[in-house]
Motif scaffolding. Sequence first.
Motif, short mmCIF file in Angstrom:
data_model
loop_
_atom_site.label_atom_id
_atom_site.label_comp_id
_atom_site.label_asym_id
_atom_site.label_seq_id
_atom_site.Cartn_x
_atom_site.Cartn_y
_atom_site.Cartn_z
N THR A 1 24.89 20.25 -9.09
CA THR A 1 25.18 20.15 -7.65
C THR A 1 23.93 19.99 -6.80
O THR A 1 24.02 19.54 -5.67
CB THR A 1 25.93 21.40 -7.15
OG1 THR A 1 25.06 22.54 -7.23
CG2 THR A 1 27.18 21.67 -7.99
N THR A 2 22.75 20.35 -7.35
CA THR A 2 21.57 20.52 -6.50
C THR A 2 20.35 19.77 -7.03
O THR A 2 20.08 19.75 -8.22
CB THR A 2 21.21 22.03 -6.39
OG1 THR A 2 22.34 22.73 -5.85
CG2 THR A 2 20.02 22.24 -5.48
N LEU A 3 19.62 19.16 -6.09
CA LEU A 3 18.31 18.59 -6.35
C LEU A 3 17.30 19.42 -5.57
O LEU A 3 17.50 19.69 -4.38
CB LEU A 3 18.26 17.13 -5.88
CG LEU A 3 16.98 16.36 -6.17
CD1 LEU A 3 16.87 16.05 -7.67
CD2 LEU A 3 16.93 15.06 -5.36
N HIS A 4 16.23 19.85 -6.22
CA HIS A 4 15.19 20.59 -5.50
C HIS A 4 14.01 19.67 -5.23
O HIS A 4 13.37 19.14 -6.14
CB HIS A 4 14.70 21.80 -6.29
CG HIS A 4 13.69 22.61 -5.54
ND1 HIS A 4 14.04 23.45 -4.49
CD2 HIS A 4 12.33 22.67 -5.64
CE1 HIS A 4 12.95 24.01 -4.00
NE2 HIS A 4 11.90 23.55 -4.67
N SER A 5 13.72 19.46 -3.96
CA SER A 5 12.63 18.57 -3.54
C SER A 5 11.34 19.38 -3.48
O SER A 5 11.14 20.18 -2.57
CB SER A 5 12.96 17.97 -2.17
OG SER A 5 11.97 17.04 -1.78
N HIS A 6 10.49 19.18 -4.47
CA HIS A 6 9.30 20.01 -4.60
C HIS A 6 8.21 19.63 -3.62
O HIS A 6 7.57 20.49 -3.00
CB HIS A 6 8.77 19.92 -6.03
CG HIS A 6 7.46 20.63 -6.23
ND1 HIS A 6 7.31 21.98 -5.96
CD2 HIS A 6 6.24 20.19 -6.66
CE1 HIS A 6 6.07 22.34 -6.21
NE2 HIS A 6 5.39 21.28 -6.64
N ILE A 7 7.97 18.33 -3.45
CA ILE A 7 6.87 17.91 -2.57
C ILE A 7 7.14 16.53 -2.02
O ILE A 7 7.53 15.61 -2.74
CB ILE A 7 5.52 17.96 -3.34
CG1 ILE A 7 4.36 17.55 -2.44
CG2 ILE A 7 5.57 17.11 -4.60
CD1 ILE A 7 2.99 17.82 -3.06
N THR A 8 6.98 16.40 -0.72
CA THR A 8 7.08 15.11 -0.03
C THR A 8 5.90 15.00 0.92
O THR A 8 5.68 15.89 1.74
CB THR A 8 8.39 14.98 0.75
OG1 THR A 8 9.50 15.07 -0.15
CG2 THR A 8 8.46 13.66 1.50
N ARG B 1 0.85 -1.21 0.00
CA ARG B 1 0.00 0.00 0.00
C ARG B 1 0.87 1.24 0.00
O ARG B 1 1.82 1.36 0.77
CB ARG B 1 -0.91 -0.01 1.24
CG ARG B 1 -1.88 1.18 1.31
CD ARG B 1 -2.84 1.00 2.46
NE ARG B 1 -2.17 1.11 3.74
CZ ARG B 1 -2.04 2.25 4.43
NH1 ARG B 1 -2.54 3.38 3.95
NH2 ARG B 1 -1.45 2.25 5.60
N LEU B 2 0.55 2.20 -0.87
CA LEU B 2 1.28 3.46 -0.95
C LEU B 2 1.03 4.29 0.30
O LEU B 2 -0.12 4.60 0.62
CB LEU B 2 0.86 4.24 -2.19
CG LEU B 2 1.58 5.58 -2.42
CD1 LEU B 2 3.04 5.34 -2.83
CD2 LEU B 2 0.86 6.38 -3.51
N VAL B 3 2.10 4.65 1.02
CA VAL B 3 1.95 5.41 2.26
C VAL B 3 2.74 6.72 2.24
O VAL B 3 2.72 7.49 3.20
CB VAL B 3 2.38 4.58 3.48
CG1 VAL B 3 1.42 3.42 3.72
CG2 VAL B 3 3.81 4.06 3.33
N GLY B 4 3.44 6.99 1.14
CA GLY B 4 4.19 8.23 1.04
C GLY B 4 4.83 8.35 -0.33
O GLY B 4 4.98 7.35 -1.05
N ALA B 5 5.20 9.57 -0.71
CA ALA B 5 5.84 9.78 -2.00
C ALA B 5 6.60 11.10 -1.98
O ALA B 5 6.30 12.00 -1.19
CB ALA B 5 4.81 9.79 -3.13
N SER B 6 7.60 11.18 -2.85
CA SER B 6 8.41 12.38 -2.94
C SER B 6 8.76 12.65 -4.40
O SER B 6 9.04 11.73 -5.16
CB SER B 6 9.70 12.23 -2.12
OG SER B 6 10.45 13.43 -2.11
N VAL B 7 8.72 13.94 -4.78
CA VAL B 7 9.03 14.35 -6.14
C VAL B 7 10.06 15.48 -6.08
O VAL B 7 9.88 16.46 -5.35
CB VAL B 7 7.77 14.84 -6.88
CG1 VAL B 7 8.12 15.30 -8.29
CG2 VAL B 7 6.71 13.75 -6.91
#
Length: 276
Positions: free
Chosen positions: A94-101, A79-85
């Motif tokens: 050098t950088t990753l921008h985490s838009h939504i978790t 079962r899906l209980v979380g996600a991150s984009v």
Amino acid sequence: MNGPSAATNSPSTATNSQSPATNGSTIRELHGMEDFDAVSDLYAEIWGSEPGTSPLSAEAMRALSHAGNYVAGAYEDGRLVGASVAFFGEPIGTTLHSHITGAVMGRGVGLALKTHQRQWALARGLRRITWTYDPLVRRNAYFNLVKLGARPEAYLTSFYGAMDDAINGGDESDRMLAAWDLTAPTPPEVIELPAGAAHGLRDRGGRPETGASDADTVLVDIPDDIEALRRTDPGAARAWRLAVRQTLGGLLAEGARVVGFHERRRYVVQRTITPA
């Protein structure tokens, strides 16, 4: 935009498309529309959005994933209980921008997602992850600054404009831009306040009380539960928004920096001291 989320300072630099998390959930990268539809629905549930107005559409996730960006889900017993984009940001390379978790709370799912995201970034030679969060939400401030060791870089006024979901509705969308140095050790959880630290903003019976902010170290309180306050006392919630914007936002605009989060309720801000 960041929902309930978490991270750790795991030293691993490898990542797998599917990996077991320390809390018992399984984290895997997502590539199919069925998975993206499920994530969009989960986000709508977490943020309390109106039907058809999830914070992020399945189509946008499909495009981001296809272009090589980060889209991952956390599963417990299938079962899906979380996600991150997240997507690549500046400085490029050098950088990753985490838009939504977003994740169910209290089960360590957010922590597992952030761990996986960190490993994914390091495996691609990235050195930092950035994201925005509401500076008035205590649990997110504590998690980001203390558990993770990220540090705010800027105060962004009304960053997303008007928002009408159940979490943000009725308030302005001020955000803190946080940066997580993936190569730095996590700072200690308990921060010792220096002598002479002064309250620039204090919680006085549930209302913000402004004080002196000209000390070398300034303390900025935030409310116990801004989300509940928006529902029960919109006037007090508005007062907190404006007071934190003026005090914390003003200090950062002057070049001060946030060095910690004290007793799970206040920012510790250090002025830049110029040598004589």
